[in-house]
Write a protein that holds these residues in place. Structure first.
Motif, short mmCIF file in Angstrom:
data_model
loop_
_atom_site.label_atom_id
_atom_site.label_comp_id
_atom_site.label_asym_id
_atom_site.label_seq_id
_atom_site.Cartn_x
_atom_site.Cartn_y
_atom_site.Cartn_z
N VAL A 159 83.49 51.37 62.13
CA VAL A 159 82.12 51.07 62.51
C VAL A 159 81.34 50.77 61.24
CG1 VAL A 159 80.01 51.96 63.57
CG2 VAL A 159 82.22 52.49 64.59
N ILE A 160 80.85 49.53 61.13
CA ILE A 160 80.13 49.11 59.93
C ILE A 160 78.62 49.04 60.14
CG2 ILE A 160 82.10 47.92 58.91
CD1 ILE A 160 80.80 45.26 59.88
N ASN A 161 78.20 49.17 61.41
CA ASN A 161 76.77 49.17 61.69
C ASN A 161 76.52 49.80 63.05
OD1 ASN A 161 74.01 48.66 61.44
ND2 ASN A 161 74.17 46.56 62.17
N VAL A 162 75.44 50.54 63.14
CA VAL A 162 74.97 51.07 64.42
C VAL A 162 73.68 50.32 64.71
CG1 VAL A 162 74.12 53.10 65.64
CG2 VAL A 162 76.09 53.30 64.11
N VAL A 163 73.70 49.52 65.75
CA VAL A 163 72.56 48.68 66.10
C VAL A 163 71.45 49.50 66.74
CG1 VAL A 163 71.80 46.68 67.46
CG2 VAL A 163 74.07 46.69 66.39
N ASP A 164 71.84 50.35 67.69
CA ASP A 164 70.90 51.24 68.37
C ASP A 164 71.71 52.38 68.98
OD1 ASP A 164 72.05 50.14 70.71
OD2 ASP A 164 70.36 48.79 71.05
N GLY A 165 71.17 53.10 69.91
CA GLY A 165 71.85 54.28 70.46
C GLY A 165 73.01 54.01 71.38
N ASP A 166 73.28 52.73 71.69
CA ASP A 166 74.43 52.43 72.54
C ASP A 166 75.19 51.16 72.13
OD1 ASP A 166 72.70 50.45 73.52
OD2 ASP A 166 72.29 51.51 75.38
N THR A 167 74.97 50.69 70.91
CA THR A 167 75.64 49.49 70.44
C THR A 167 76.06 49.64 68.97
OG1 THR A 167 74.16 48.20 71.85
CG2 THR A 167 75.46 46.97 70.26
N VAL A 168 77.33 49.29 68.69
CA VAL A 168 77.84 49.35 67.32
C VAL A 168 78.51 48.04 66.96
CG1 VAL A 168 78.18 51.86 67.41
CG2 VAL A 168 80.08 50.34 67.99
N LYS A 211 64.86 55.84 67.67
CA LYS A 211 65.31 56.14 66.30
C LYS A 211 66.25 57.34 66.29
CE LYS A 211 61.25 54.25 64.01
NZ LYS A 211 60.05 54.54 63.26
N GLU A 212 65.91 58.35 67.08
CA GLU A 212 66.73 59.57 67.11
C GLU A 212 68.10 59.30 67.75
OE1 GLU A 212 62.40 60.72 67.08
OE2 GLU A 212 63.60 59.25 68.17
N ALA A 213 68.13 58.49 68.81
CA ALA A 213 69.40 58.15 69.46
C ALA A 213 70.29 57.37 68.49
CB ALA A 213 69.14 57.35 70.73
N LYS A 214 69.70 56.41 67.80
CA LYS A 214 70.45 55.62 66.82
C LYS A 214 70.99 56.53 65.71
CE LYS A 214 70.15 51.89 63.50
NZ LYS A 214 69.34 51.00 62.73
N ALA A 215 70.14 57.44 65.21
CA ALA A 215 70.56 58.36 64.15
C ALA A 215 71.71 59.25 64.60
CB ALA A 215 69.37 59.20 63.68
N TYR A 216 71.66 59.71 65.86
CA TYR A 216 72.74 60.57 66.35
C TYR A 216 74.05 59.79 66.46
CZ TYR A 216 75.25 64.23 68.66
OH TYR A 216 76.18 65.19 68.95
N LEU A 217 73.97 58.55 66.95
CA LEU A 217 75.18 57.73 67.04
C LEU A 217 75.72 57.43 65.64
CD1 LEU A 217 77.21 56.28 68.83
CD2 LEU A 217 75.65 54.32 68.91
N GLU A 218 74.84 57.18 64.68
CA GLU A 218 75.28 56.97 63.29
C GLU A 218 76.03 58.20 62.78
OE1 GLU A 218 71.58 56.00 61.36
OE2 GLU A 218 71.98 53.85 61.50
N LYS A 219 75.49 59.37 63.08
CA LYS A 219 76.13 60.61 62.64
C LYS A 219 77.54 60.74 63.22
CE LYS A 219 75.61 65.49 63.57
NZ LYS A 219 74.79 66.49 64.22
N LEU A 220 77.72 60.27 64.45
CA LEU A 220 79.02 60.38 65.10
C LEU A 220 80.05 59.36 64.59
CD1 LEU A 220 78.00 60.85 68.86
CD2 LEU A 220 78.83 62.62 67.28
N VAL A 221 79.60 58.10 64.32
CA VAL A 221 80.61 57.06 64.11
C VAL A 221 80.46 56.19 62.87
CG1 VAL A 221 81.14 56.88 66.57
CG2 VAL A 221 79.43 55.35 65.57
N TRP A 222 79.31 56.17 62.21
CA TRP A 222 79.14 55.23 61.11
C TRP A 222 80.18 55.48 60.02
CZ3 TRP A 222 78.24 54.78 55.92
CH2 TRP A 222 77.88 53.49 55.48
N GLY A 223 80.90 54.42 59.66
CA GLY A 223 81.93 54.51 58.63
C GLY A 223 83.25 55.09 59.12
N GLU A 224 83.31 55.46 60.36
CA GLU A 224 84.53 56.07 60.92
C GLU A 224 85.43 55.01 61.56
OE1 GLU A 224 85.38 59.27 60.73
OE2 GLU A 224 83.51 59.88 59.77
N THR A 225 86.72 55.29 61.55
CA THR A 225 87.67 54.46 62.28
C THR A 225 87.67 54.93 63.72
OG1 THR A 225 89.02 54.11 60.32
CG2 THR A 225 90.08 53.74 62.46
N VAL A 226 87.42 54.00 64.63
CA VAL A 226 87.34 54.33 66.06
C VAL A 226 88.28 53.43 66.85
CG1 VAL A 226 84.93 55.09 65.87
CG2 VAL A 226 85.42 52.74 66.59
N THR A 227 88.56 53.86 68.06
CA THR A 227 89.32 53.07 69.01
C THR A 227 88.37 52.73 70.16
OG1 THR A 227 91.38 54.18 68.43
CG2 THR A 227 91.32 53.06 70.57
#
Length: 162
Positions: A23-32, A63-79
């Protein structure tokens, strides 16, 4: 043998494909944005987390939803297990990070609604628990769903929220 074949064919209908990337970017709370390193080269994919709907830009909690999603996945390898695209060309999928189902986590922690057309009982239960626990968006007295927001409903309007 026939039952096994039917079972395997049925499994294929659940998810049409799988992507794996960072994940190289979190657009908002439900899009990466996902960077996939494929044999033919690097490709990016815009992924919409299936079954959930997070606050829109300008809406309380965005902003808070986006920040939480960033905390979960930003920079992480996901499936991403997906079935297809939405009307905007985004891949609709279930995002897995380690053993975590990210779509579920967003709803469990109160940073996204279960999408209004979702039939997922799990997401409905997670949303009910988040509401009861006043987690995330549910800490507000009368949160407005994203689909109502997109439809023009704003705070202070008569009959707001749910």
């Amino acid at each position: 043998m026939r039952l096994l074949l039917l079972f395997l064919l049925g499994m294929g209908a659940v998810y049409a494909g799988t992507l794996r990337g960072v994940v190289i970017n979190v657009v908002d709370g439900d899009t990466v944005i996902l960077l996939e390193k494929a044999p033919e080269g690097k490709r990016t994919h815009r992924v919409q987390l299936k079954g959930i709907d997070a606050p829109e830009y300008g809406q309380a909690g965005c902003k808070e939803a986006k920040a939480y999603l960033e905390k979960l996945v930003w920079g992480e390898t996901v499936t991403v297990k997906y079935t297809g695209d939405d009307q905007y060309g985004r891949i609709l999928g279930l995002v897995l990070c380690g053993v975590s189902r990210v779509n579920d986590e967003m709803v469990k922690e109160g940073w996204a609604w279960r999408y209004k057309k979702s039939t997922s009982r799990e997401l409905a239960a997670y949303e009910s628990e988040a509401r009861a626990g006043k987690k995330g968006l549910w800490a507000e007295p009368d949160p407005i769903s994203p689909w109502e927001w997109r439809g023009g409903k704003r705070p202070g309007e008569k009959g707001g929220g749910f």
